[in-house]
Write a protein that holds these residues in place. Structure first.
Motif, mmCIF file in Angstrom:
data_model
loop_
_atom_site.group_PDB
_atom_site.id
_atom_site.type_symbol
_atom_site.label_atom_id
_atom_site.label_comp_id
_atom_site.label_asym_id
_atom_site.label_seq_id
_atom_site.Cartn_x
_atom_site.Cartn_y
_atom_site.Cartn_z
ATOM 1 N N ASP A 1 0.935 -1.121 0.004
ATOM 2 C CA ASP A 1 -0.112 0.013 0.053
ATOM 3 C C ASP A 1 0.882 1.326 -0.229
ATOM 4 O O ASP A 1 0.511 2.051 -0.627
ATOM 5 C CB ASP A 1 -0.679 -0.045 1.208
ATOM 6 C CG ASP A 1 -1.999 -1.191 1.320
ATOM 7 O OD1 ASP A 1 -2.192 -1.502 0.003
ATOM 8 O OD2 ASP A 1 -2.693 -1.475 2.181
ATOM 9 N N GLU A 2 2.027 1.249 0.728
ATOM 10 C CA GLU A 2 2.969 2.434 0.923
ATOM 11 C C GLU A 2 3.643 2.729 -0.511
ATOM 12 O O GLU A 2 3.426 3.952 -1.005
ATOM 13 C CB GLU A 2 4.060 2.148 1.820
ATOM 14 C CG GLU A 2 3.396 2.105 3.184
ATOM 15 C CD GLU A 2 4.600 1.843 4.185
ATOM 16 O OE1 GLU A 2 5.855 1.832 3.455
ATOM 17 O OE2 GLU A 2 4.489 1.685 5.297
ATOM 18 N N ASN B 1 0.701 4.313 -2.898
ATOM 19 C CA ASN B 1 0.553 5.481 -2.497
ATOM 20 C C ASN B 1 1.794 6.674 -2.847
ATOM 21 O O ASN B 1 1.538 7.448 -3.439
ATOM 22 C CB ASN B 1 0.396 5.653 -1.168
ATOM 23 C CG ASN B 1 -0.975 4.948 -0.689
ATOM 24 O OD1 ASN B 1 -1.806 5.200 -1.238
ATOM 25 N ND2 ASN B 1 -0.914 4.969 0.883
ATOM 26 N N LYS C 1 1.497 7.161 -6.645
ATOM 27 C CA LYS C 1 0.373 8.112 -7.176
ATOM 28 C C LYS C 1 0.758 9.467 -6.898
ATOM 29 O O LYS C 1 0.709 10.226 -7.362
ATOM 30 C CB LYS C 1 -0.695 7.691 -5.939
ATOM 31 C CG LYS C 1 -1.649 6.605 -6.653
ATOM 32 C CD LYS C 1 -2.707 6.483 -5.599
ATOM 33 C CE LYS C 1 -3.669 5.234 -6.197
ATOM 34 N NZ LYS C 1 -4.928 4.949 -5.196
ATOM 35 N N SER C 2 1.648 9.673 -5.708
ATOM 36 C CA SER C 2 2.119 11.205 -5.449
ATOM 37 C C SER C 2 3.105 11.448 -6.399
ATOM 38 O O SER C 2 3.379 12.697 -6.346
ATOM 39 C CB SER C 2 2.666 10.936 -4.052
ATOM 40 O OG SER C 2 3.812 10.265 -3.647
ATOM 41 N N THR D 1 -0.880 2.737 -12.052
ATOM 42 C CA THR D 1 -0.972 2.290 -10.400
ATOM 43 C C THR D 1 -1.884 1.217 -10.043
ATOM 44 O O THR D 1 -1.459 0.543 -9.079
ATOM 45 C CB THR D 1 -1.568 3.654 -9.659
ATOM 46 O OG1 THR D 1 -0.655 4.905 -10.001
ATOM 47 C CG2 THR D 1 -1.529 3.476 -8.310
ATOM 48 N N SER E 1 -0.841 -1.954 -8.197
ATOM 49 C CA SER E 1 -1.443 -2.530 -7.170
ATOM 50 C C SER E 1 -1.863 -3.963 -7.018
ATOM 51 O O SER E 1 -1.874 -4.788 -6.226
ATOM 52 C CB SER E 1 -2.785 -1.481 -6.637
ATOM 53 O OG SER E 1 -3.430 -1.883 -5.653
#
Length: 735
Positions: free
Chosen positions: A452-453, A456, A459-460, A468, A472
């Motif tokens: 999950d990290e 994220n 995405k950032s 993405t 995932s």
């Protein structure tokens, strides 16, 4: 033969035992291990003579056809009468009766044969001794005379005495030919120097501080093996390795079994691990007063480097290399036993592991030390006070009860050091850290959070949604695979630990099964006999006679059945699913397995608290926890013969939920010298004599696997364990 006469056709007479001529050679050569052992005997004699030193000089002819060994001391010397009535009398009890020298030294020689060790050094011996009144007495001995003589008293030795102004002392001059010289090699001389270094105990420093007890040993080579072209003179001094320890324990034990010891370490400059230990054996030593000074050295490369930095040098300018340091430890190691400052060989020789340290280390290498890691000195009292008796052949101590006690006590003192060393190495991160498998598995379970990290972060950084999502899904799929693998590993681990627990109770099975099995075998034998008699005679009385045996067989078979019923829950063929279990009933079932053993050892038990509360877990794991706790309690309460022997288990409930389980016993408790009590949960940490250090480690892992935490509290009497609830959903079922 004397006073022979004839009476009633029988010849009767009295006779005297006459030792053969070679008897002197037997006690001088055959009972002495080698040339170096002979010289050590003569060094002790010089000490007994109150000499401040002894000089041993080797010389030889250039063509190796002749050699001479001169052993010179500056003691009180001997007069003519002493030489004739004591020195020349084998096995005289002179020193045994005197016990101390004129200046108060405790005499090393007791057997009255050490001086004849000179017979192994050469063919001839010239004795020159000057007493304190200026009388010089000489005696010349050719050892071959004793070989040729039929009886010992057939050998005549010429003794001469004159007056002189020379200083008191005794000189022995041994001569030999080319054959005898072959016994002396460069290696032999190095070994002699080495043996003398190990001969004198550093524990004798306080005594050596007294001028009357000052004693120095010099080896001189005058055109000999190591110096054919010149002169080498060396004062032999103990190598100061003992002061360069990594770990050290020292102290004294009184004859009543009480003592105070000091533990020291030089492994850390930032932590203070030094400790004073009050020790009680709980009984007299039965081998007199004992003094210990035991140094232990780690053998990793980093530890060898630290040892070199402490100052191991060839001379003032040249340090040892790692290889030389390692060899020094190999050569110098051993736990020596000393009496009055001198070592009793072979105790303390590098290849004589009289305390079986290596055998114990094989069983538990993380905690136990090997013989090549230790340099130790144990001082013992005289034979009269300790009953530790030297063998006539000078090859150790007699295997009697006192020596057995010395070995057991020495092992206990070493264990005090081993416990602290284990703790220090763990805290400093020197040893391989204990593998907490459940903690490692938790890292696998946490992979999803890591995934999950990553998503994220992507995405950032502006990665498009489609990409993405693809990343995932890929991570989610991998996370499921890893989680499943972790679950399988967890189950396999639990199964193996459960099997290890079963292995720990094999002794219980054998103990409880032996009597019924023996009874069944015996009754089957008699049952068959009566049954066969019935078949032959059809006599119903014979049939009736077999019924009691059949009844006994049935009764003992039921004992077996009951035993296996108690053990059946421990079968780990297939691991059960996680389920809600009644904690009270489960604990009653576990304790009942040990009921007979506890009854025989007068151990009582109680289980209090909630009888209805349930907990979701693997039942095998809960059993494994308490099997290991109960076994430890039974072992220690019986081993230490505790005054009160009791086990209490309390089930704590809060809001109809399990809150904790307390486990206590009234035994000796955890060794008070263990500062960090959590060490008992480390794999391979144990205070049992033959322990493997796995039981409590397995119990801790089993607790963690089920969302529980096993901890210990420090209490004055016995042990106090608590099992707390860590979280309500720690178990990942995935069934």
């Amino acid at each position: 033969m004397t006073d022979q006469f004839i009476e009633d056709n029988k010849i009767t007479g009295s006779y005297k035992i006459r030792p053969a001529g070679r008897h002197l050679l037997t006690i001088g050569r055959d009972l002495i291990q080698d040339n170096n052992a002979a010289l050590i005997e003569l060094i002790k004699n010089a000490f007994d003579a109150d000499s401040p030193d002894i000089k041993i000089t080797f010389s030889m002819k250039e063509d190796h056809s002749f050699y001479k060994i001169t052993i010179e001391d500056h003691g009180h010397g001997m007069d003519r009468d002493t030489i004739i009535t004591k020195w020349m009398v084998p096995s005289t009890n002179d020193k045994l009766n005197r016990k101390t020298s004129p200046k108060g030294r405790i005499l090393q020689g007791r057997k009255g044969i050490g001086r004849y060790a000179a017979a192994i050094l050469g063919k001839d011996l010239l004795l020159e001794s000057i007493d304190e009144n200026g009388e010089k007495t000489t005696a010349f001995i050719e050892w071959q005379q004793f070989e040729n003589a039929k009886f010992l008293d057939d050998v005549e030795i010429l003794i001469e005495s004159t007056q002189t102004k020379e200083s008191p002392g005794t000189t022995l001059i041994v001569t030999g030919d080319k054959v005898g010289l072959e016994e002396w090699s460069d290696k032999k001389l190095q070994d002699l120097q080495f043996q003398i270094k190990k001969l004198m105990s550093p524990l004798n420093k306080e005594v050596q501080a007294n001028e009357n007890d000052k004693f120095e040993v010099y080896i001189i080579q005058d055109h000999f093996i190591q110096s054919p072209d010149g002169l080498i003179e060396e004062k032999i001094e103990p190598f100061p390795l003992i002061d360069m320890f990594d770990y050290r324990i020292s102290g004294k034990l009184n004859e009543n079994g009480d003592g105070i010891f000091k533990f020291q370490t030089q492994k850390s400059t930032t932590h203070n691990f030094n400790d004073e230990i009050t020790f009680s054996l709980g009984r007299p030593t039965n081998c007199g007063k004992l003094e210990f000074d035991i140094s232990v050295f780690d053998r990793e490369i980093e530890s060898l480097d630290q040892l070199i930095q402490r100052g191991i040098k060839h001379n003032s300018n040249t340090f040892f290399s790692r290889q030389e340091t390692r060899k020094l430890l190999d050569d110098y190691n051993g736990i020596g036993v000393f009496r009055n400052g001198f070592r009793i060989r072979p105790l303390g020789d590098a290849d004589f592991d009289w305390l079986k340290l290596n055998k114990q280390r094989i069983q538990n290498p993380s905690q136990k030390i090997g013989s090549n890691q230790v340099i130790g000195h144990i001082n013992i009292e005289s034979e009269e006070h300790s009953n530790l008796i030297e063998k006539s052949a000078r090859d150790g101590l007699k295997e009697n009860l006192a020596f057995d006690n010395l070995k057991k006590i020495s092992t206990q003192i070493i264990e005090l050091l081993e416990l602290r060393r284990f703790e220090i190495r763990r805290k400093l991160g020197i040893s391989r850290p204990a593998v907490k498998i459940e903690q490692e598995l938790e890292l696998l379970y946490s992979f999803k959070n890591f995934g999950d990290e990553i998503v994220n972060t992507l995405k950032s950084k502006g990665l498009d949604s489609a990409s993405t999502e693809a990343v995932s899904q890929m991570l989610f799929k991998k996370s499921k695979e890893i989680t499943k693998a972790a679950e399988n590993l967890q189950k396999t681990l639990a199964m193996y630990q459960g099997q290890a627990t079963v292995g720990n109770i094999i002794n219980l099975v054998l103990h409880e099964g032996r009597l019924p099995l023996s009874a069944i075998k015996s009754n089957i034998k008699y049952f068959k006999k009566r049954h066969n008699e019935f078949l032959e005679t059809q006599d119903e009385n014979k049939l009736n006679a077999s019924i009691p045996f059949a009844t006994e067989i049935s009764k003992n078979a039921e004992s077996f059945s009951e035993l296996f019923s108690r053990l059946d829950p421990l079968a780990y063929k297939n691991r059960d699913k996680v389920e809600d279990i009644n904690v009270y009933k489960e604990l009653v079932s576990v304790v009942s397995m040990f009921a007979n053993d506890m009854s025989e050892k007068d151990i009582s038990y109680t289980i209090t608290g909630s009888q209805t509360v349930e907990y979701e877990c693997w039942s095998q794991d809960l059993r494994s926890i308490f099997i290991n706790l109960i076994q430890n309690s039974i072992y220690w309460m019986h081993e230490k013969n505790s005054h009160e022997k009791k086990i209490t288990i309390h089930i704590g409930e809060e809001n109809a939920q399990l809150a904790f389980i307390d486990y206590k016993d009234s035994g000796p408790g955890i060794d008070k010298s263990i500062n960090d009590k959590n060490l008992i949960f480390e794999p391979q940490f144990t205070t049992k004599k033959e322990g493997m250090g796995l039981g409590l480690a397995i119990a801790g892992e089993a607790a963690q696997r089920n969302g529980l935490h096993l901890s210990i509290f420090d209490v004055p009497i016995g042990v106090y364990f608590r099992i707390d609830i860590v979280e309500t959903s720690a178990i990942n079922e995935g069934e």
